[in-house]
Design an enzyme around this catalytic site. Structure first.
Site, short mmCIF file in Angstrom:
data_model
loop_
_atom_site.label_atom_id
_atom_site.label_comp_id
_atom_site.label_asym_id
_atom_site.label_seq_id
_atom_site.Cartn_x
_atom_site.Cartn_y
_atom_site.Cartn_z
N ASP A 1 -5.14 -5.68 17.40
CA ASP A 1 -3.71 -5.57 17.16
C ASP A 1 -3.37 -4.99 15.80
OD1 ASP A 1 -2.84 -6.61 19.63
OD2 ASP A 1 -3.44 -8.59 18.97
N HIS B 1 -10.67 -13.12 14.98
CA HIS B 1 -10.89 -13.20 16.42
C HIS B 1 -11.97 -14.23 16.70
CE1 HIS B 1 -11.41 -12.14 20.57
NE2 HIS B 1 -10.34 -11.36 20.47
N1 COA Z 1 -5.43 -14.87 8.57
C1 COA Z 1 -5.92 -15.74 7.66
N2 COA Z 1 -6.89 -16.63 7.93
C2 COA Z 1 -7.41 -16.61 9.16
C3 COA Z 1 -6.96 -15.72 10.15
C4 COA Z 1 -5.93 -14.84 9.82
N3 COA Z 1 -5.45 -13.95 10.70
N4 COA Z 1 -7.64 -15.94 11.29
C5 COA Z 1 -8.50 -16.93 11.03
N5 COA Z 1 -8.37 -17.35 9.75
C6 COA Z 1 -9.11 -18.40 9.07
C7 COA Z 1 -8.54 -19.77 9.48
O1 COA Z 1 -7.52 -20.16 8.61
C8 COA Z 1 -9.76 -20.64 9.39
O2 COA Z 1 -9.98 -20.93 8.02
P1 COA Z 1 -10.53 -22.38 7.56
O3 COA Z 1 -11.89 -22.49 8.18
O4 COA Z 1 -10.54 -22.29 6.07
O5 COA Z 1 -9.55 -23.38 8.10
C9 COA Z 1 -10.89 -19.72 9.86
O6 COA Z 1 -10.45 -18.38 9.57
C10 COA Z 1 -11.19 -19.85 11.34
O7 COA Z 1 -10.01 -19.61 12.07
P2 COA Z 1 -9.55 -20.34 13.41
O8 COA Z 1 -8.06 -20.50 13.39
O9 COA Z 1 -10.39 -21.53 13.65
O10 COA Z 1 -9.91 -19.23 14.49
P3 COA Z 1 -9.58 -19.29 16.04
O11 COA Z 1 -10.77 -18.72 16.72
O12 COA Z 1 -9.13 -20.64 16.48
O13 COA Z 1 -8.32 -18.32 16.17
C11 COA Z 1 -7.06 -16.34 16.21
C12 COA Z 1 -8.43 -16.97 16.44
C13 COA Z 1 -7.09 -14.92 16.77
C14 COA Z 1 -5.98 -17.12 16.99
C15 COA Z 1 -6.76 -16.34 14.71
O14 COA Z 1 -7.73 -15.56 14.02
C16 COA Z 1 -5.37 -15.84 14.42
O15 COA Z 1 -4.41 -16.61 14.45
N6 COA Z 1 -5.21 -14.50 14.11
C17 COA Z 1 -3.91 -13.91 13.88
C18 COA Z 1 -3.20 -13.63 15.19
C19 COA Z 1 -3.74 -12.41 15.89
O16 COA Z 1 -3.89 -11.37 15.30
N7 COA Z 1 -4.01 -12.57 17.18
C20 COA Z 1 -4.50 -11.50 18.02
C21 COA Z 1 -5.91 -11.75 18.46
S1 COA Z 1 -6.56 -10.32 19.29
#
Ligand code: COA
Length: 386
Positions: A323, A267
């Protein structure tokens, strides 16, 4: 060239007094009340009013609001006729977005354009609309569940509270009080979460003085994506794919090696376990006890996955979000997988509407700027010369 913030990360888009997050300590509070306290002691109607008004209501105020919600649950037969015309295999979130948008057409008097742009900020107008939208959104979701099963929709029951009536209309059975209470807690946990993608969508749409049904319909569209509310449905598909706790470690290693996302984890705002996931985890534990240990294999898989993921993802601040456990709980309550995000939307109407009220009370249209990366001005070349 000036820099821009990808995904507007860390950019304050507004001032708001509705909810707050401490992402290091794992605290989410609505109007100053921590979410775990509200989940334990409040109910959805009270929490919605807290979000809208900014203070816990007194008994008379709450009972008037509750009575208004109960009185506004039904929708006109024309709305049901429209729903009957939609493809049964459509996703319930797409149905909800479309039908909520259509309410502005079925109830034109309710949204009749105020003569002055300032009258949008009329608190009575905003309150009336909030009640109608919160009450009717739940009805639409439940009607759809029946219609797509070729069953007649069940009329709302004014003798049941919001959570119990929702479960009754969705499943056709009046829930036992323990189950209704679980649903109530889930609705509270999903009711609000600062300026996320769907709330921002609601604010941007509201800032144009679009009608409130359009505002909520736009927000539902934003919530439907798998990176936002749609993740809870993906979690169950993921647990199905894993199949058993014994497969978790190999599955996780493979996914992370392929740089894939683990649904329901991570998140932008939290570096620790999402406080809503903490409460949901606890609710599932209570359900396990209530059912004498008889719950689906999903819970054991999810629990093992959370532990295994800790070793690999905690360093990045990636932990279960809201979630991760909500879908497991909904599945236990007999809710179909593709309705999980709809339950999220129903709960979130309260937060979206609170932000809409806040926005229109002191409105300035959203109009950000950009860093242009395209061509410089150039000559138009006629088709024959290209
Ligand atoms: N699984 C694996 N790795 C994850 C991850 C996940 N669910 N969420 C974040 N990471 C990792 C990213 O790959 C990134 O790694 P890196 O620095 O080595 O490239 C790091 O953590 C930072 O992630 P980032 O994508 O920059 O975070 P964000 O703030 O842009 O995105 C979300 C946030 C919620 C979109 C993201 O965590 C995600 O896609 N989660 C899964 C979908 C989900 O459950 N959404 C509901 C949110 S309530």
């Amino acid at each position: 060239m000036s820099a821009h913030a990808r995904g507007l990360a860390g950019v304050p888009a507004t001032q708001s007094g509705i909810s707050s997050i401490d992402g290091e300590k794992g605290v989410l509070a609505y109007r100053g009340y921590p979410i775990d306290v509200l989940a334990a002691h409040s109910h959805y109607e009270e929490t919605a009013l807290l979000l809208l008004d900014g203070a816990l209501p007194g008994a008379a105020q709450l009972s008037a609001f509750d009575a208004e919600l109960r009185a506004n649950r039904a929708v006109t037969p024309e709305v049901t006729a429209l729903m009957r015309a939609l493809p049964r295999n459509g996703h319930p979130m797409h149905m909800l977005q479309s039908v909520v948008a259509s309410l502005g057409m079925f109830y034109p008097d309710e949204i009749s354009q105020p003569s002055s742009s300032r009258s949008y900020a009329d608190p009575d107008y905003a309150r009336r609309m909030a009640i109608k939208i919160i009450a009717r959104t739940a009805t639409l979701a439940a009607y759809w569940e029946r219609l797509r099963q070729d069953k007649a929709p069940l009329p709302p029951r004014a003798d049941l509270g919001f959570a119990a009536n929702l479960l009754y209309m969705l499943t056709g059975a009046e829930p036992e009080p323990f189950v209704a209470r679980l649903m109530d807690a889930c609705l509270i946990l999903h009711a609000e979460h600062t300026i996320n993608a769907s709330t921002f969508t609601a604010m941007v749409t509201g800032s144009t003085l679009a009608n409130p049904y359009s505002v909520i319909s736009a927000a539902i569209g934003a919530l439907s994506g798998p990176l936002h509310g749609g993740a809870n449905q993906r979690v169950l598909l993921m647990l199905d794919e894993i199949g058993s706790p014994a497969h978790v470690q190999d599955w996780l290693d493979k996914k992370l090696e392929q740089k894939e996302i683990i649904w329901g984890m991570g998140h932008r705002e939290y570096n620790v376990k999402d406080p809503r996931a903490v409460v949901l985890h606890d609710l599932i534990e209570k359900l396990v006890q209530h059912r004498g240990g008889k719950v689906s294999h999903y819970y054991a898989i999810a629990h093992t996955l959370e532990e295994a993921a800790k070793e690999r993802l905690a360093a990045k601040g990636v932990y279960p979000n809201v979630d991760f456990y909500s879908g497991i709980l909904y599945a236990e309550l007999g809710i179909p997988t593709d309705q999980f995000t709809v339950l999220f939307a129903i709960a979130r109407t309260a937060g979206w509407l609170a932000h809409w009220c806040e926005q229109i009370a002191d409105n300035r249209i959203f109009r950000p700027t950009q860093v242009y990366t395209g061509e410089a001005l150039r000559e138009y070349v006629p088709l024959k010369d290209r």
